[in-house]
Motif scaffolding. Structure first.
Motif, PDB file in Angstrom:
ATOM      1  N   PHE A 592       2.284  11.276   0.572  1.00 25.57           N
ATOM      2  CA  PHE A 592       1.095  10.874   1.320  1.00 25.57           C
ATOM      3  C   PHE A 592      -0.167  11.032   0.476  1.00 25.57           C
ATOM      4  CE2 PHE A 592      -2.504  12.198   3.983  1.00 25.57           C
ATOM      5  CZ  PHE A 592      -2.630  11.088   4.811  1.00 25.57           C
ATOM      6  N   GLN A 593      -0.298  12.184  -0.171  1.00 27.05           N
ATOM      7  CA  GLN A 593      -1.481  12.428  -0.981  1.00 27.05           C
ATOM      8  C   GLN A 593      -1.605  11.408  -2.111  1.00 27.05           C
ATOM      9  OE1 GLN A 593      -0.755  16.466  -2.179  1.00 27.05           O
ATOM     10  NE2 GLN A 593      -1.805  17.346  -0.400  1.00 27.05           N
ATOM     11  N   SER A 594      -0.496  11.148  -2.777  1.00 31.37           N
ATOM     12  CA  SER A 594      -0.523  10.202  -3.884  1.00 31.37           C
ATOM     13  C   SER A 594      -0.898   8.800  -3.417  1.00 31.37           C
ATOM     14  CB  SER A 594       0.848  10.171  -4.565  1.00 31.37           C
ATOM     15  OG  SER A 594       0.876   9.217  -5.593  1.00 31.37           O
ATOM     16  N   ALA A 595      -0.338   8.380  -2.279  1.00 26.58           N
ATOM     17  CA  ALA A 595      -0.640   7.035  -1.765  1.00 26.58           C
ATOM     18  C   ALA A 595      -2.097   6.927  -1.347  1.00 26.58           C
ATOM     19  CB  ALA A 595       0.278   6.714  -0.590  1.00 26.58           C
ATOM     20  N   LEU A 597      -4.639   8.697  -2.540  1.00 26.15           N
ATOM     21  CA  LEU A 597      -5.447   8.685  -3.767  1.00 26.15           C
ATOM     22  C   LEU A 597      -5.346   7.338  -4.472  1.00 26.15           C
ATOM     23  CD1 LEU A 597      -4.709  12.250  -5.217  1.00 26.15           C
ATOM     24  CD2 LEU A 597      -6.873  11.424  -4.245  1.00 26.15           C
ATOM     25  N   GLY A 598      -4.132   6.769  -4.489  1.00 19.62           N
ATOM     26  CA  GLY A 598      -3.971   5.464  -5.119  1.00 19.62           C
ATOM     27  C   GLY A 598      -4.753   4.388  -4.404  1.00 19.62           C
ATOM     28  N   THR A 599      -4.721   4.409  -3.085  1.00 15.35           N
ATOM     29  CA  THR A 599      -5.494   3.436  -2.310  1.00 15.35           C
ATOM     30  C   THR A 599      -6.990   3.617  -2.543  1.00 15.35           C
ATOM     31  OG1 THR A 599      -3.773   3.335  -0.606  1.00 15.35           O
ATOM     32  CG2 THR A 599      -5.986   2.598   0.010  1.00 15.35           C
ATOM     33  N   ALA A 600      -7.438   4.873  -2.540  1.00 12.61           N
ATOM     34  CA  ALA A 600      -8.851   5.147  -2.777  1.00 12.61           C
ATOM     35  C   ALA A 600      -9.280   4.687  -4.163  1.00 12.61           C
ATOM     36  CB  ALA A 600      -9.131   6.644  -2.612  1.00 12.61           C
ATOM     37  N   ALA A 601      -8.408   4.895  -5.158  1.00 10.66           N
ATOM     38  CA  ALA A 601      -8.731   4.465  -6.520  1.00 10.66           C
ATOM     39  C   ALA A 601      -8.837   2.947  -6.609  1.00 10.66           C
ATOM     40  CB  ALA A 601      -7.676   4.984  -7.491  1.00 10.66           C
ATOM     41  N   ASP A 602      -7.924   2.234  -5.924  1.00  9.11           N
ATOM     42  CA  ASP A 602      -7.975   0.768  -5.926  1.00  9.11           C
ATOM     43  C   ASP A 602      -9.262   0.268  -5.273  1.00  9.11           C
ATOM     44  OD1 ASP A 602      -5.545   0.677  -7.164  1.00  9.11           O
ATOM     45  OD2 ASP A 602      -4.397   0.281  -5.332  1.00  9.11           O
ATOM     46  N   ALA A 691       5.118   5.597   1.501  1.00  8.83           N
ATOM     47  CA  ALA A 691       5.171   6.848   0.734  1.00  8.83           C
ATOM     48  C   ALA A 691       5.686   7.994   1.598  1.00  8.83           C
ATOM     49  CB  ALA A 691       3.789   7.174   0.179  1.00  8.83           C
ATOM     50  N   VAL A 692       5.223   8.056   2.826  1.00  5.47           N
ATOM     51  CA  VAL A 692       5.690   9.111   3.739  1.00  5.47           C
ATOM     52  C   VAL A 692       7.175   8.927   4.048  1.00  5.47           C
ATOM     53  CG1 VAL A 692       5.429  10.087   6.051  1.00  5.47           C
ATOM     54  CG2 VAL A 692       3.399   9.464   4.718  1.00  5.47           C
ATOM     55  N   THR A 693       7.579   7.689   4.313  1.00  5.92           N
ATOM     56  CA  THR A 693       8.990   7.407   4.611  1.00  5.92           C
ATOM     57  C   THR A 693       9.890   7.785   3.449  1.00  5.92           C
ATOM     58  OG1 THR A 693       8.327   5.559   6.033  1.00  5.92           O
ATOM     59  CG2 THR A 693      10.613   5.604   5.293  1.00  5.92           C
ATOM     60  N   GLU A 694       9.517   7.340   2.252  1.00  6.60           N
ATOM     61  CA  GLU A 694      10.325   7.650   1.071  1.00  6.60           C
ATOM     62  C   GLU A 694      10.317   9.144   0.778  1.00  6.60           C
ATOM     63  OE1 GLU A 694      12.148   5.295  -1.346  1.00  6.60           O
ATOM     64  OE2 GLU A 694      12.258   4.776   0.772  1.00  6.60           O
ATOM     65  N   GLY A 695       9.184   9.805   1.041  1.00  9.78           N
ATOM     66  CA  GLY A 695       9.129  11.251   0.860  1.00  9.78           C
ATOM     67  C   GLY A 695      10.113  11.969   1.760  1.00  9.78           C
ATOM     68  N   PHE A 696      10.147  11.585   3.038  1.00 15.97           N
ATOM     69  CA  PHE A 696      11.135  12.167   3.955  1.00 15.97           C
ATOM     70  C   PHE A 696      12.562  11.814   3.521  1.00 15.97           C
ATOM     71  CE2 PHE A 696       7.764  12.399   7.386  1.00 15.97           C
ATOM     72  CZ  PHE A 696       7.860  13.773   7.560  1.00 15.97           C
ATOM     73  N   HIS A 697      12.756  10.560   3.093  1.00 14.45           N
ATOM     74  CA  HIS A 697      14.093  10.097   2.718  1.00 14.45           C
ATOM     75  C   HIS A 697      14.668  10.906   1.560  1.00 14.45           C
ATOM     76  CE1 HIS A 697      17.426   7.322   2.169  1.00 14.45           C
ATOM     77  NE2 HIS A 697      17.088   7.173   0.897  1.00 14.45           N
ATOM     78  N   ARG A 698      13.823  11.232   0.571  1.00 17.32           N
ATOM     79  CA  ARG A 698      14.299  11.950  -0.623  1.00 17.32           C
ATOM     80  C   ARG A 698      14.146  13.462  -0.525  1.00 17.32           C
ATOM     81  NH1 ARG A 698      12.640   7.009  -2.811  1.00 17.32           N
ATOM     82  NH2 ARG A 698      14.228   6.100  -4.172  1.00 17.32           N
ATOM     83  N   MET A 699      13.618  13.943   0.567  1.00 14.05           N
ATOM     84  CA  MET A 699      13.378  15.375   0.712  1.00 14.05           C
ATOM     85  C   MET A 699      14.644  16.223   0.563  1.00 14.05           C
ATOM     86  SD  MET A 699      11.128  17.081   3.731  1.00 14.05           S
ATOM     87  CE  MET A 699      10.835  18.847   3.807  1.00 14.05           C
ATOM     88  N   PRO A 700      15.801  15.792   1.075  1.00 15.41           N
ATOM     89  CA  PRO A 700      17.016  16.614   0.888  1.00 15.41           C
ATOM     90  C   PRO A 700      17.391  16.847  -0.572  1.00 15.41           C
ATOM     91  CG  PRO A 700      17.345  15.050   2.671  1.00 15.41           C
ATOM     92  CD  PRO A 700      16.044  14.680   2.018  1.00 15.41           C
ATOM     93  N   LYS A 701      16.866  16.003  -1.482  1.00 16.02           N
ATOM     94  CA  LYS A 701      17.151  16.221  -2.897  1.00 16.02           C
ATOM     95  C   LYS A 701      16.585  17.547  -3.387  1.00 16.02           C
ATOM     96  CE  LYS A 701      18.115  12.119  -5.565  1.00 16.02           C
ATOM     97  NZ  LYS A 701      17.739  11.379  -6.773  1.00 16.02           N
ATOM     98  N   LEU A 702      15.555  18.039  -2.707  1.00 20.36           N
ATOM     99  CA  LEU A 702      14.913  19.279  -3.134  1.00 20.36           C
ATOM    100  C   LEU A 702      15.868  20.457  -3.055  1.00 20.36           C
ATOM    101  CD1 LEU A 702      11.397  18.849  -1.460  1.00 20.36           C
ATOM    102  CD2 LEU A 702      12.042  18.392  -3.835  1.00 20.36           C
ATOM    103  N   TYR A 703      16.877  20.386  -2.176  1.00 19.65           N
ATOM    104  CA  TYR A 703      17.855  21.474  -2.135  1.00 19.65           C
ATOM    105  C   TYR A 703      19.230  20.994  -2.608  1.00 19.65           C
ATOM    106  CZ  TYR A 703      18.697  19.521   2.599  1.00 19.65           C
ATOM    107  OH  TYR A 703      18.935  18.691   3.679  1.00 19.65           O
ATOM    108  N   GLY A 704      19.241  19.941  -3.436  1.00 16.44           N
ATOM    109  CA  GLY A 704      20.466  19.564  -4.139  1.00 16.44           C
ATOM    110  C   GLY A 704      21.352  18.554  -3.478  1.00 16.44           C
TER     111      GLY A 704
END
Length: 834
Positions: A592-595, A597-602, A691-704
């Motif tokens: 979320f933060q990255s998206a 910031l990216g939108t604000a930069a654009d 970005a939020v959706t993909e963040g949730f989708h890949r979150m289980p990778k954080l614990y392997g």
């Protein structure tokens, strides 16, 4: 240079980079593992924008991983996999390759960088391919004399070499910033990017024969390779003379890392990500601006540095495994094939060179090739004094620096002469450490003393020294007559000669060019490549028939169209290789933060352009005579932005009319305002939810846990499919995690494992169900955006369509005896079978 080699363990010297064999279980290290070594490269400092400890004058990054900056960079680059991959030797069977491709080879660099690819191009041509070598204009004669097609991409290699000598670090000195070196280099890179793209689709400059690339081979510094391949939908294969793929075995040749709290193996691996990250920081905006000119979306900051690795682009390294074997943790699509040598030229020495060689003992060769030295007189004096002190005869190559000096009986000042011939007649070689020159010296069994200037040259100096075939390298800025003479003396020892001859024996059993051709063929997507009527030709078009597709080559299509069996409007461009560049997210918060910031930069960039773009139009319209540097910079900008030639002030200094300029200023401002609106809408409706959706989708990778690949979103249809799949799987798997994870934990670790599993289950349930819910909006929105974008940005696809059509018509004229009736009959059979 300090080089320390041990049998079982290499200790890290202060400010050094190392491969430590002790980090591996000795039973798992292959016999042909890279040699353990560590090195500390001591060089004088220069006035840099940042602390001199960060950027060295040899072009390598000096980074302390224990510092705040080092820790920050280490946290954003990829970490090494948990365990090394199993070693995989390059040992596949040669394909009986029959598909004849249009191959463009894109190379940026000096003649030493171009020459190996000339050898490769000739080998590919012998296999039936049509080969175009795209490189700097000055090499046209060299390439065409070799029998290859040539395309000029612009850029001045001597200027690039001079820039690298003056600014060997990635961050230049303040003095050279003031002199405009950085802006000139960026403008040159922009010109070369544009030239590389045009090399894929434009006719030959001399014969005017149409050419559309069907595969790309490139060295990484050409930068355009993956992007051109994505735009054309064709395979790309990278080849290089220095390590560019992350490994635990040794650090990046451009990185000099310091650490105490990080283990050496991890530090080595991280060094590659750091170099890629800093390179993308310096050039990412130039590359993305050029991508926009060919209708490609920008590459996200987080994806740019690791793009080749993420896309698993095949990589072939052009050095001998006898010198540096393939590391055990490199994937199967990465090969080490051997040095590329061209066929020995038919060369007869001029009488004066022949007489010098016959007049006494074999001389020592000293030369720095295409390196442009700031003070050639000083270097010439050092060399002459060292030759006298060592008591040897010497051939001194003038090179691009035009080394020169008084005539001496034991010294021959050499112009141009092929190394393949010359190195057979010398006793040792002293040079800058270019991979090609290093290879040629070792192939001839000559001890080698490397005096590096920048880049990977210290790496090759260390490898030669580690093999015992030469002394420790000495940076050119530290070279004097005494240490040069000592280095020459070392090369003339029996031990150095024996080591060099041992390497030569192994290298002579290799066939680097032929093996690289096999590597290229082995990595091509054979299932999507051939035409279904003419299987020895690649497919360029496809047509839909009864829910399926028929792949057709350019020649087959022209015959079918001319015989009224096919209408052009039914044809679609066929992609033999597809690339999907998505912004990887690791968790919903940072996503979320990255998206945002990216939108604000654009939005901020578009807001600034509301004022800057009209001013640029005003300057273009102002009557003036541009300086040479301004002309160079603006020329590449004009090409990328598609400006007409009369939009820029001509040589006479006459600008556009005032009314024309005012209209252009108003249009530029309105376009920037439109970008503000579209950036805001895209950010709110697409980028942030995705970005939020993909963040949730890949979150289980954080614990392997491995996450399900939902497939790419290409258009509105695939967006809806991905949303449905993500919702179905996310809900069911999220609910199941509440029970499955505690069960797995209890099975493996008892009650403690059950508690851990319960925590994982709660996290998995929250992440997967949230991804499923938000994805119902995010993925369709992404698909709709891509569909609209593909409709809006059709200029380049139309250009490719026209270029393929023109080449098909040219092929038909060039091959009048082709059996048209058999092609028509084969097509009718395909239709009947569908």
């Amino acid at each position: 240079m300090i080089l320390e080699v041990a049998e079982d363990k290499c200790h890290l010297a202060a400010g050094s980079s190392s491969y430590e064999a002790s980090q591996y279980d000795p039973d798992t290290v292959p016999d042909d593992a890279p040699p353990p070594y560590s090195y500390s490269y001591k060089i004088p400092t220069d006035e840099n924008l940042i602390d001199s400890r960060t950027v060295g004058n040899d072009g390598r990054i000096e980074l302390d991983l224990d510092s705040k900056v080092g820790k920050a960079l280490a946290n954003i680059v990829p970490r090494p996999p948990p365990t090394p991959r199993s070693p995989l030797n390059f040992d596949f069977r040669r394909r009986d390759w029959r598909i004849k491709l249009n191959i463009v080879i894109q190379v940026v660099g000096s003649r030493g960088d171009v020459q190996p690819f000339v050898a490769l191009g000739c080998a590919l041509q012998k296999r039936g391919h049509r080969v175009r070598l795209a490189t700097h204009d000055v090499f046209e004669g060299f390439v065409r004399e070799s029998g290859l097609e040539f395309y000029p991409i612009g850029g001045d290699p001597s200027d690039l070499m001079l820039f690298m000598v003056r600014n060997p670090g990635l961050i230049p000195s303040m003095k050279n910033l003031r002199e405009g070196d950085v802006q000139r280099k960026r403008a040159m890179i922009a010109e070369m990017l544009d030239g590389c793209w045009r090399s894929c689709i434009e006719p030959d400059k001399v014969s005017r024969a149409p050419f559309v690339a069907e595969a790309i081979i490139a060295n990484p510094p050409s930068f355009a390779h993956v992007h051109c391949a994505q735009c054309l939908g064709i395979p790309v294969h990278l080849m290089f003379t220095m390590p560019w793929t992350a490994t635990r075995a040794f650090p990046h040749p451009l990185a000099n890392i310091k650490y105490s709290s990080t283990d050496p193996v991890t530090a080595n691996y991280i060094s590659y990500g750091v170099v890629e990250f800093l390179t993308w920081q310096g050039l990412g905006d130039v590359i993305n601006k050029w991508r926009n000119s060919i209708d490609l979306p920008p590459v996200p900051l987080s994806e740019g540095p690791a793009l080749a690795d993420t896309l698993k682009v095949p990589f072939t390294y052009c050095w001998s495994p006898a010198l540096v074997p393939k590391p055990a943790d490199w994937a199967p699509h990465i090969d080490v094939c051997g040095f590329f040598f061209r066929d020995p030229p038919n060369y007869s020495p001029p009488p004066d060179l022949d007489a010098f060689l016959r007049a006494g003992p074999a001389p020592v060769y000293i030369g720095f090739g295409s390196i442009v030295i700031d003070d050639p007189r000083r270097m010439s004096d050092i060399i002459l004094e060292a030759v006298k002190a060592a008591g040897v005869r010497a051939i001194i190559s003038r090179g691009w620096s035009k080394l020169d000096g008084p005539a001496f009986p034991d010294v021959f000042w050499l112009g141009d002469c092929p190394h393949e011939w010359l190195f057979q007649h010398v006793s040792a070689v002293v040079h800058h450490g270019g991979a090609g020159t290093t290879a040629c010296g070792l192939l001839n069994g000559k001890p080698t003393f490397i005096v590096p200037f920048f880049g990977d040259q210290p790496f090759w100096g260390n490898m030669v020294a580690a093999a015992g075939a030469g002394p420790q390298p000495i940076h050119h800025s530290m070279l004097d007559a005494q240490n040069l003479a000592r280095g020459i003396d070392f090369c003339l020892t029996p031990a150095a000669s024996a080591a060099a001859k041992g390497i030569a024996t192994k290298m002579q059993s290799e066939s680097g060019v032929e093996t690289a051709v096999d590597s290229f063929h082995a990595n091509l997507p054979l299932e999507r490549l051939p035409c279904e009527i003419l299987p020895n030709r690649p497919a360029a078009w496809s047509i839909k028939k009864d829910g399926g597709k028929i792949r057709l080559s350019k020649l087959a299509v022209e015959i079918l169209v001319q015989n009224s069996h096919l209408e052009r409007k039914t044809l679609k461009l066929h992609d033999t290789k597809r690339f999907y560049m998505e912004n990887q997210r690791w968790d919903p918060v940072t996503g979320f933060q990255s998206a945002v910031l990216g939108t604000a930069a654009d939005i901020a960039e578009a807001g600034a352009d509301v004022f800057l773009k009209p001013y640029e139009e005003y300057k273009r319209g102002a009557p003036r005579s541009p300086s040479l540097d301004e002309s160079f910079a603006s020329r590449s900008d004009d090409k990328r932005e598609g400006l007409s030639t009369n939009a820029v002030a001509g040589p006479s200094g006459e600008g556009r009319s005032g009314l024309h300029t005012a209209g252009a200023m108003a249009a530029a401002s309105a376009q920037s305002v439109g970008r503000i609106i579209t950036s805001n809408v895209r950010g709110v409706m697409v980028d942030i939810p995705l970005a939020v959706t993909e963040g949730f989708h890949r979150m289980p990778k954080l614990y392997g846990e491995e996450v399900r690949d939902h497939g790419p979103v290409k258009d509105w249809k695939s967006g809806a499919v991905v949303a449905g799949k993500t919702f179905a799987y996310g809900m069911t798997e999220g609910m199941a995690d509440l029970f499955v994870q505690p069960y797995k934990g209890a099975r493996d670790e008892g009650w403690l494992g059950a508690a851990k599993g319960f925590g994982k289950g709660v996290v998995g349930f929250s992440a997967k169900t949230s991804s499923a819910a938000v994805g119902l909006v995010a993925y369709p929105s992404q698909g709709i955006y891509k569909s609209l974008r593909s409709v809006t940005y059709e200029k380049t696809r139309k250009m490719i369509t026209q270029a393929r059509k023109e080449e098909g018509e040219w092929l038909l004229k060039r091959e009048p005896n082709v059996q048209r009736s058999s092609i028509v009959a084969a097509y009718m059979q395909l239709l009947a079978a569908r």
